[in-house]
Design an enzyme around this catalytic site. Structure first.
Site, PDB file in Angstrom:
ATOM      1  N   GLY A  95       0.815  -1.194   0.000  1.00 18.92           N
ATOM      2  CA  GLY A  95       0.000   0.000   0.000  1.00 18.92           C
ATOM      3  C   GLY A  95       0.852   1.249   0.000  1.00 18.92           C
ATOM      4  N   ALA A 133       2.248   1.213   3.872  1.00 22.37           N
ATOM      5  CA  ALA A 133       2.793   0.008   4.487  1.00 22.37           C
ATOM      6  C   ALA A 133       2.738  -1.156   3.512  1.00 22.37           C
ATOM      7  CB  ALA A 133       2.012  -0.334   5.760  1.00 22.37           C
ATOM      8  N   VAL A 148       2.202  -5.550   3.437  1.00 29.38           N
ATOM      9  CA  VAL A 148       1.582  -6.624   4.211  1.00 29.38           C
ATOM     10  C   VAL A 148       2.245  -7.943   3.820  1.00 29.38           C
ATOM     11  CG1 VAL A 148      -0.555  -7.809   4.806  1.00 29.38           C
ATOM     12  CG2 VAL A 148      -0.599  -5.358   4.292  1.00 29.38           C
ATOM     13  N   LYS A 176       1.660  -6.357   9.109  1.00 29.82           N
ATOM     14  CA  LYS A 176       1.668  -5.095   8.384  1.00 29.82           C
ATOM     15  C   LYS A 176       2.880  -4.297   8.839  1.00 29.82           C
ATOM     16  CE  LYS A 176      -1.494  -1.504   6.789  1.00 29.82           C
ATOM     17  NZ  LYS A 176      -2.884  -0.990   6.834  1.00 29.82           N
ATOM     18  N   ASP A 236     -11.407   5.206   3.924  1.00 30.06           N
ATOM     19  CA  ASP A 236     -10.763   4.701   2.703  1.00 30.06           C
ATOM     20  C   ASP A 236     -11.338   3.346   2.318  1.00 30.06           C
ATOM     21  OD1 ASP A 236      -9.126   4.596   0.516  1.00 30.06           O
ATOM     22  OD2 ASP A 236      -7.270   4.270   1.609  1.00 30.06           O
TER      23      ASP A 236
END
Length: 479
Positions: free
Chosen positions: A189, A192, A194, A207, A307
């Site tokens: 993302g 971050a 994952v 994460k 979001d």
């Protein structure tokens, strides 16, 4: 040598008078944060002119010397900022933050070190000065409460424990992550990455937030730390921590083995029953996040996700779904008018993934001091998420093959529409993704899926469903 305040004072003095009506904030952002931060207002050198808020914000790193600015700019989420100067006494992971309401007030932090605990050094006069007014105030409150109970006819409930209003969770101690194992990256993302991994032999999702994304990590951890945040539609939080001597921060979460909803839809079409179950999972999760309730002596405030997208929902092995990623979320406090609409983070730069943004957010015509647009913006994005799910449903498809997965507005505007294109298409023309006629007749309940979509993404936020209403309507549809 000029100090930070001196530099910003000189820059502020050079601004033309016509721009003095906008709040001017000191601006500092690394390249990784610059793009989202610039959405809060125009940037000119080291000054940002706020487009939507009277508040400036700042994140500062605390070390042995003076506080070091790490992220400065305009605050873009609902937040009271009565203080005209930037001051703080709260510290998390060697960082602190402030919000203030004067031009360039965030250029310099006044660090108010917490006083040493204990009354040992207090004099008798100091104790009397504090305790006597408190005793009088307590007595007055007891009298007023007793009169109110007598007037209402209610019976007093002496000794009963009532739930406390809490807008901030009690963070659990950091996990010992010295034995953490990262196996494979499963998602990347903006803030971050994952990974699938294991801690003490248990399969988990990890994460990883780099040091530059500490504010977003703190925001997400604060949401996960809220009391009563347990629901099948919300990804389960297992803990947080860091590796000794490492700059990165980790959130340890339940592992959803089928990945993000977006990757699932790219790889799989599904039946109506599967589609409906996925839609109900995210709808019920959002309805739970938006709810404000007291239970077992504890309080869960409303949370605006901020979001909603297919990248921020996951699919478990059993085909159920859950929401995740609260780095842009806002906790909406209902304790009292003085604290309403407070948020866990001082900056939420993205305001949602671009193609999921509501018309009012695209236009910039929203009341940032009201929580209503945050919640209804989530519902608009939820409608687009339902459309994504239905577009990959084999039972709703009337053609020879199920269409490939597409993001909202990808068919009309391409895979990476600009802000201007979305404003024109979504806000000015009031267009929405195409709904095939079959969606209005198949699998009817009290409502059809077509009606649910249209009532979620209505142009007027006041006319949209609430998340709770959307979840109830989905529950009436036949599997």
């Amino acid at each position: 040598m000029l100090t930070w305040p001196g530099v910003f004072a000189l820059l502020g003095a050079a601004l033309p008078p016509a721009e003095a009506q906008q709040r001017r904030c000191a601006y500092l952002a690394r390249p990784n944060n610059a793009r989202p931060m610039e959405e809060a207002g125009n940037v000119s050198g080291a000054v940002q002119r706020c487009g939507h808020t009277p508040c400036c914000m700042g994140y500062f790193r605390l070390s042995h010397g003076p506080p070091i600015p790490d992220l400065l700019g305009c605050n873009v989420v609902p937040r009271e900022c009565p203080e005209s100067s930037c001051s703080s006494s709260h510290q998390v992971d060697n960082f602190t933050h402030c919000v203030c309401s004067a031009d360039l007030c965030n250029a310099n932090l006044t660090w108010l070190a917490p006083p040493p605990p204990g009354p040992a050094s207090w004099g008798v006069s100091s104790i009397c000065t504090v305790l006597i007014p408190m005793a009088l105030l307590l007595l007055l409150c007891m009298v007023m409460c007793h009169r109110s109970i007598r007037k209402s006819g209610a019976k007093p409930s002496y000794g009963r424990v009532t739930s406390q209003c809490s807008c901030h969770g009690s963070q659990s101690p950091d996990l010992d992550l010295t034995c953490i194992e990262l196996h494979q990256m499963v998602g990347q993302g903006y803030f971050a990455s994952v990974w699938s991994g294991s801690v003490a032999g248990a399969a988990v999702a990890v994460k990883v937030f780099p040091a530059r994304s500490l504010p977003q990590c703190l925001t997400e951890r604060s949401v996960y730390s809220l009391a009563l945040l347990e629901h099948a539609g919300v990804l389960r939080f297992l803990g947080a921590g860091s590796v000794p001597h490492g700059p990165d921060r980790f959130l340890v979460l339940e592992l959803a083995t089928q990945g993000s909803l977006r990757s699932f839809l790219c790889q799989n079409s599904s039946s109506w029953a599967c589609t409906l179950r996925l839609a109900q999972g995210v709808a019920q999760g959002l309805a739970f996040l938006h709810s404000d309730f007291h239970r077992k002596g504890m309080h869960k405030p409303s949370v605006a996700h901020g979001d909603i997208s297919s990248s921020n929902a996951v699919v478990r092995a059993d085909g159920s779904s859950a929401l995740c990623d609260y780095s842009c979320s806002t906790i909406l406090c209902s304790c009292s008018p003085l604290h309403q609409h407070s948020n866990v983070s001082q900056v939420s730069p993205q305001m949602g993934t671009l193609c999921y943004r509501s018309p009012e957010v695209l236009d910039g015509c929203v009341n940032l001091r009201s929580s209503h647009y945050l919640l209804q913006g989530d519902v608009y994005a939820l409608g687009l998420l339902f459309w994504e799910l239905c577009s990959r449903c084999a039972d709703l498809c009337t053609g020879p093959a199920v269409p490939e997965h597409q993001l909202p507005y990808e068919a009309e505007l391409g895979g990476s529409p600009s802000l201007g294109e979305l404003v024109d298409w979504v806000s000015e023309r009031r267009e929405r993704p195409h709904i095939p006629p079959s969606w209005g007749v198949h699998f009817q309940g009290t409502y059809t899926i077509k009606e649910v979509l249209e009532d979620c993404w209505d142009h007027d936020p006041e006319a949209r469903l609430t998340a709770q209403s959307a979840a109830r309507r989905l529950a009436t549809l036949s599997p």
